[in-house]
Scaffold this active site. Structure first.
Site, mmCIF file in Angstrom:
data_model
loop_
_atom_site.group_PDB
_atom_site.id
_atom_site.type_symbol
_atom_site.label_atom_id
_atom_site.label_comp_id
_atom_site.label_asym_id
_atom_site.label_seq_id
_atom_site.Cartn_x
_atom_site.Cartn_y
_atom_site.Cartn_z
ATOM 1 N N SER A 1 -4.329 -5.157 4.566
ATOM 2 C CA SER A 1 -3.025 -5.741 4.230
ATOM 3 C C SER A 1 -2.665 -5.610 2.754
ATOM 4 O O SER A 1 -1.570 -5.994 2.343
ATOM 5 C CB SER A 1 -3.005 -7.223 4.625
ATOM 6 O OG SER A 1 -3.995 -7.917 3.889
ATOM 7 N N LYS A 2 -3.566 -5.063 1.947
ATOM 8 C CA LYS A 2 -3.271 -4.936 0.522
ATOM 9 C C LYS A 2 -2.205 -3.854 0.277
ATOM 10 O O LYS A 2 -1.948 -3.035 1.153
ATOM 11 C CB LYS A 2 -4.562 -4.593 -0.242
ATOM 12 C CG LYS A 2 -5.599 -5.720 -0.209
ATOM 13 C CD LYS A 2 -5.141 -6.912 -1.027
ATOM 14 C CE LYS A 2 -6.225 -7.946 -1.252
ATOM 15 N NZ LYS A 2 -6.377 -8.929 -0.171
#
Ligand SMILES: Cc1ncc(COP(=O)(O)O)c(C=O)c1O
Length: 387
Positions: free
Chosen positions: A202-203
């Site tokens: 999710s970064k």
């Protein structure tokens, strides 16, 4: 009376949209993965080295000082922090000053080495470590300071350096959420002695599994970090210190190399999405928009509001099919393993934990999506509270 008039549901929204991301670059990903299978080089090797060099060039290009950057890939962002602290010699009895308003990994890395994470309060204007609070938390046992560039905006590194440098205390930047961020012409990860990244999916630059990296502009620290990440080996089967086994695998490196090419455009899309949210909330005194530090380029890993009655707003949004997250609901110093790190009151940390609410933020949000989220927030915060 409290009247719920949710809009007709639009398309399902999510905090991140990896399906849209994969669809947008699928042929490039397929080719990169086929290349790995053809090369059968799964650990270390040229694909990992190629990604490390590309990432080093990307970050150095963002920095006006044109530094030489070294990047060491590793297994995840938590390991990256541990490797960076080990490269500085942090160990039992030492103290590491860091925020309590962060993901647990920041403090955990210090604790795993037998050091005590000591918490300093945040600046309410930026959610990042307050330099004067860091100064107050420093003792003669302080071995490192770890600011977190929270939500994608850099901490005040110039002020932190002016606290740390005269005392000879090194700084490790936890840049897990801030790839591509700059402040005062300095790139996140290159403004301290070492910096760390996470490639959690999710970064802003996420792998399709785990991954992380250590950055530094110091050749000796780079060499030591690389050795530590490889069992403390100076060369094969010759170990000069106790290290760990922390590798970025080649499949993740190949995926990250593809994604790195798109990161500038995706970062621009995040910043534009944030500007659209900002416009929608401009005349809404019930919410406080994400703070901007002067001279900072925020990369909006998260778009985080402050709002009173935060949980009711989150519930109302969920009823309307709009997900939100609270980063972070409980400060680290209120959790049993980290309670010893609170050496003084942390009122701004505790207030932030009560007030923050992160809205959907990723590069694939449409204008309609953003307007729908913003309208729902506005309706909820301006509705009369039920009697
Ligand atoms: C601020 C911060 N530090 C460290 C980490 C740890 O990274 P990882 O999950 O890759 O170990 C994360 C993310 O997960 C993070 O957000």
């Amino acid at each position: 009376m409290h009247v719920h008039t949710p809009e007709a549901p639009g398309r399902p929204l999510s905090m991140v949209d990896l399906k849209a991301e994969v669809a947008s670059i699928r042929p490039e990903l397929d080719a990169a993965l086929a290349g790995i299978l053809d090369a059968t080089a799964f650990v270390r090797g040229p694909i990992v080295a190629g990604f490390e060099a590309a990432l080093a060039a990307y970050v150095a290009d963002l920095d006006a000082r044109a530094p030489e950057a070294h990047v060491i890939g590793c297994a995840n962002g938590t390991d990256a922090l541990q490797i960076a602290l080990m490269a500085l010699g942090v160990g039992p009895g030492d103290e590491v000053v860091c925020p309590s308003f962060t993901f647990v990994a920041t403090a955990e890395a210090a604790a795993l080495l037998g050091a005590v994470p000591v918490f300093a309060d945040i600046d309410p204007a930026t959610f990042n470590l307050a330099p004067e609070a860091v100064e107050a938390a420093i003792t003669d046992r302080t071995k490192a300071v770890v600011p977190v560039h929270l939500f994608g905006q850099m901490a005040d590194m110039a002020a932190l350096r002016s606290v740390c440098e005269p005392r000879g205390i090194p700084i490790v930047e936890d840049a897990a959420q801030a790839i591509g961020a700059t402040r005062g012409g300095e790139a996140a990860g290159l403004a301290g002695d070492l910096g760390t990244l996470s490639f959690y999916p999710s970064k802003n630059l996420g792998a399709y599994g785990d991954g992380g990296a250590v950055y530094t502009t110091s050749a000796p620290l780079a060499e030591r970090a690389r050795r530590i990440a490889n069992h403390g080996a100076a060369r094969k089967y010759f170990h000069t210190e106790v290290g760990i086994n922390s590798r970025l695998d080649a499949m993740q490196a190949a995926i990250l190399r593809v994604k790195l090419r798109h990161l500038p455009a995706w970062t621009t899309a995040r910043r534009l999405a944030a500007a659209v949210y900002d416009d929608h909330f401009a005349h809404l005194p019930e919410v406080t928009r994400p703070p901007r530090a002067s001279g900072a380029r925020h990369v909006f890993h998260q778009y985080t509001l402050r709002v009173a009655d935060r949980d009711a707003v989150a519930d109302g949004l969920r009823e309307r099919g709009i997900p939100t997250m609270v980063y972070y609901p409980v400060p680290l110093h209120e959790m049993p393993p980290y309670a010893a790190g609170a050496r003084g009151p942390l009122p701004e940390t505790e207030r932030a934990c009560r007030e923050v609410l992160s809205l959907p933020m990723h590069p694939h949000l449409s204008q309609d999506d953003l307007a729908r989220v913003a309208r729902a927030v506005r309706d909820l915060v301006t509705q009369p509270v039920p009697a």
